[in-house]
Design a protein around this motif. Structure first.
Motif, short mmCIF file in Angstrom:
data_model
loop_
_atom_site.label_atom_id
_atom_site.label_comp_id
_atom_site.label_asym_id
_atom_site.label_seq_id
_atom_site.Cartn_x
_atom_site.Cartn_y
_atom_site.Cartn_z
N TRP A 191 0.84 -1.19 0.00
CA TRP A 191 0.00 0.00 0.00
C TRP A 191 0.88 1.24 0.00
CZ3 TRP A 191 -5.55 -0.08 0.68
CH2 TRP A 191 -6.09 -1.38 0.70
N ALA A 192 0.48 2.24 -0.80
CA ALA A 192 1.27 3.47 -0.91
C ALA A 192 0.33 4.64 -1.23
CB ALA A 192 2.33 3.33 -2.00
N LEU A 193 0.88 5.84 -1.23
CA LEU A 193 0.09 7.05 -1.47
C LEU A 193 0.00 7.37 -2.95
CD1 LEU A 193 1.44 9.37 1.37
CD2 LEU A 193 -0.87 8.40 1.20
N PHE A 194 -1.23 7.77 -3.37
CA PHE A 194 -1.46 8.13 -4.77
C PHE A 194 -2.35 9.37 -4.85
CE2 PHE A 194 -0.52 3.63 -4.79
CZ PHE A 194 0.34 3.50 -5.86
N ALA A 195 -2.18 10.13 -5.93
CA ALA A 195 -3.03 11.28 -6.21
C ALA A 195 -3.01 11.52 -7.71
CB ALA A 195 -2.54 12.51 -5.46
N SER A 196 -3.96 12.31 -8.19
CA SER A 196 -3.96 12.67 -9.60
C SER A 196 -3.11 13.92 -9.80
CB SER A 196 -5.39 12.94 -10.08
OG SER A 196 -5.89 14.14 -9.49
N GLN A 197 -2.63 14.09 -11.01
CA GLN A 197 -1.83 15.28 -11.30
C GLN A 197 -2.66 16.55 -11.13
OE1 GLN A 197 1.64 15.19 -12.13
NE2 GLN A 197 1.27 17.28 -11.44
N HIS A 198 -3.95 16.46 -11.46
CA HIS A 198 -4.83 17.62 -11.30
C HIS A 198 -4.88 18.06 -9.84
CE1 HIS A 198 -8.30 20.26 -11.68
NE2 HIS A 198 -8.92 19.56 -10.74
N TYR A 199 -4.99 17.09 -8.94
CA TYR A 199 -5.01 17.45 -7.52
C TYR A 199 -3.68 18.05 -7.09
CZ TYR A 199 -5.03 17.07 -2.47
OH TYR A 199 -4.93 17.36 -1.12
N LEU A 200 -2.59 17.45 -7.51
CA LEU A 200 -1.27 17.93 -7.10
C LEU A 200 -0.97 19.32 -7.63
CD1 LEU A 200 0.77 14.63 -7.66
CD2 LEU A 200 0.03 15.61 -5.47
N ASP A 201 -1.52 19.66 -8.79
CA ASP A 201 -1.27 20.99 -9.38
C ASP A 201 -1.88 22.11 -8.56
OD1 ASP A 201 0.18 19.91 -11.44
OD2 ASP A 201 -1.50 19.87 -12.86
N GLN A 202 -2.97 21.83 -7.82
CA GLN A 202 -3.64 22.91 -7.09
C GLN A 202 -3.53 22.75 -5.56
OE1 GLN A 202 -6.82 22.09 -5.37
NE2 GLN A 202 -6.31 19.95 -5.83
N ALA A 203 -2.82 21.70 -5.12
CA ALA A 203 -2.69 21.44 -3.68
C ALA A 203 -1.34 21.92 -3.16
CB ALA A 203 -2.86 19.95 -3.42
N PRO A 204 -1.21 22.07 -1.84
CA PRO A 204 0.09 22.44 -1.25
C PRO A 204 1.15 21.38 -1.54
CG PRO A 204 -1.69 22.68 0.35
CD PRO A 204 -2.26 21.96 -0.82
N PRO A 205 2.43 21.74 -1.46
CA PRO A 205 3.50 20.77 -1.70
C PRO A 205 3.36 19.57 -0.77
CG PRO A 205 4.38 22.98 -1.59
CD PRO A 205 2.95 23.08 -1.15
N LEU A 206 3.74 18.40 -1.28
CA LEU A 206 3.66 17.16 -0.50
C LEU A 206 5.02 16.47 -0.60
CD1 LEU A 206 2.14 15.19 1.22
CD2 LEU A 206 0.93 14.36 -0.79
N LEU A 207 5.92 16.83 0.31
CA LEU A 207 7.30 16.36 0.26
C LEU A 207 7.65 15.40 1.39
CD1 LEU A 207 9.00 19.77 -0.62
CD2 LEU A 207 8.21 17.98 -2.19
N THR A 208 6.89 15.45 2.48
CA THR A 208 7.13 14.58 3.63
C THR A 208 5.79 14.04 4.13
OG1 THR A 208 6.88 16.28 5.34
CG2 THR A 208 9.07 16.06 4.30
N PRO A 209 5.79 12.94 4.90
CA PRO A 209 4.53 12.43 5.44
C PRO A 209 3.80 13.47 6.28
CG PRO A 209 6.22 10.76 5.63
CD PRO A 209 6.91 12.00 5.16
#
Length: 304
Positions: A162-180
């Motif tokens: 199991w791991a973390l996933f997101a869409s590129q659309h979400y990542l483009d408008q969300a805050p940076p996600l660099l650490t847990p």
């Protein structure tokens, strides 16, 4: 009851005489005559009236022949069916698997089986409950996690990670996600059987537990994946379940250095002295196809 006596009697009637029956059965005429006589003594009736020229059935003999020939015919058909089943994989094959295992994975597996063995009729039972294979007439099961029944034969297929996933659309408008820890600033999508309050990640010997603050939960992993594809948040999902989206670029793996839960995946089936060809064929295909999905290489998806 000696079925050999009945079989010899039927053959004598069908062949039209003792000598012809002896030739067909490759037995001495005396053996044929003895077995018919022994049958008549056991039944207490005369079945055949013998003359030098012909053989006649008595009324009792005709009734016995009609029933015995029918029964022996069914037995021969049954043995022929068993013999055929030993040669060619065929018949209904019932397989159970967790409901969250993945539509594309299971559909592809069934397609492979039926393409190679069209005489196998597949029945797939998807459920979250524990299934008693013997009691419910199930041929084999795909199971994740710890195995509960040691009496079953278990073939390892790999590991569901199991791991973390997101869409590129979400990542483009969300805050940076660099650490847990950055997950505190994101909307999280949770498959509720995995827990409701926290996510735990591991990197080598290090582990960290992140409380879930802004979270939407569902007990359907398919719904969680659809919400992820729709750009509704970050989800914790099995890597094999996200493979199609990763290939198309619809999904991105987040924080690839961190992994969550890992579950062993097995193919299990009841022990049996003679394995039906249909089950052997399925096991061979499942080990090859599912082994590719659950191999560790499938889990090494970088962020695109």
């Amino acid at each position: 009851m000696d079925l050999n006596e009945a079989a010899v009697f039927v053959k004598v009637v069908q062949a039209g005489g003792f000598s012809a029956a002896a030739r067909q059965l490759q037995l001495p005429v005396s053996t044929i005559s003895t077995r018919v006589a022994r049958l008549e003594r056991r039944l207490g009736v005369t079945l055949l009236q013998r003359t030098t020229r012909r053989l006649n059935l008595t009324e009792a003999g005709q009734a016995y022949f009609d029933h015995a020939a029918l029964g022996l015919g069914y037995m021969l058909e049954a043995e022929a069916a068993i013999d055929a089943s030993r040669q060619e994989p065929q018949g209904r094959l019932r397989i159970t698997a967790p409901a969250d295992l993945g539509d594309s994975l299971l559909a592809g597996l069934i397609q492979q089986v039926q393409t190679q063995y069209p005489a196998i009729a597949m029945e797939l039972v998807l459920t979250e409950r524990y299934v008693d294979l013997v009691a419910e007439g199930i041929d084999a099961a795909i199971r994740t996690g710890e195995l509960r029944d040691s009496s079953l034969v278990a073939k390892p297929l790999g590991t569901a990670c199991w791991a973390l996933f997101a869409s590129q659309h979400y990542l483009d408008q969300a805050p940076p996600l660099l650490t847990p820890q950055d997950l505190n600033q994101h909307h999280c999508l949770q498959f509720s059987p995995m827990g409701r309050d926290t996510w735990t990640f591991r990197q080598g010997d290090d582990s960290i537990t992140i409380p879930l603050k802004n979270v939407t939960m569902a007990n359907s992993i398919g719904i969680v994946r659809h919400m992820t594809l729709n750009g509704q948040g970050v989800a914790l999902l099995p890597t094999y379940f996200c493979k199609p989206g990763l290939i198309t670029g619809e999904l991105k793996r987040i924080l690839p250095a961190w992994q969550a839960q890992q579950d062993a995946v097995h193919l299990v089936y009841p022990r049996q002295r003679f394995m039906p060809p249909k089950l052997r064929a399925f096991i061979d295909i499942a080990q090859r196809e599912l082994g590719a999905w659950f191999s560790h290489e499938q889990d090494a998806f970088p962020i695109k």
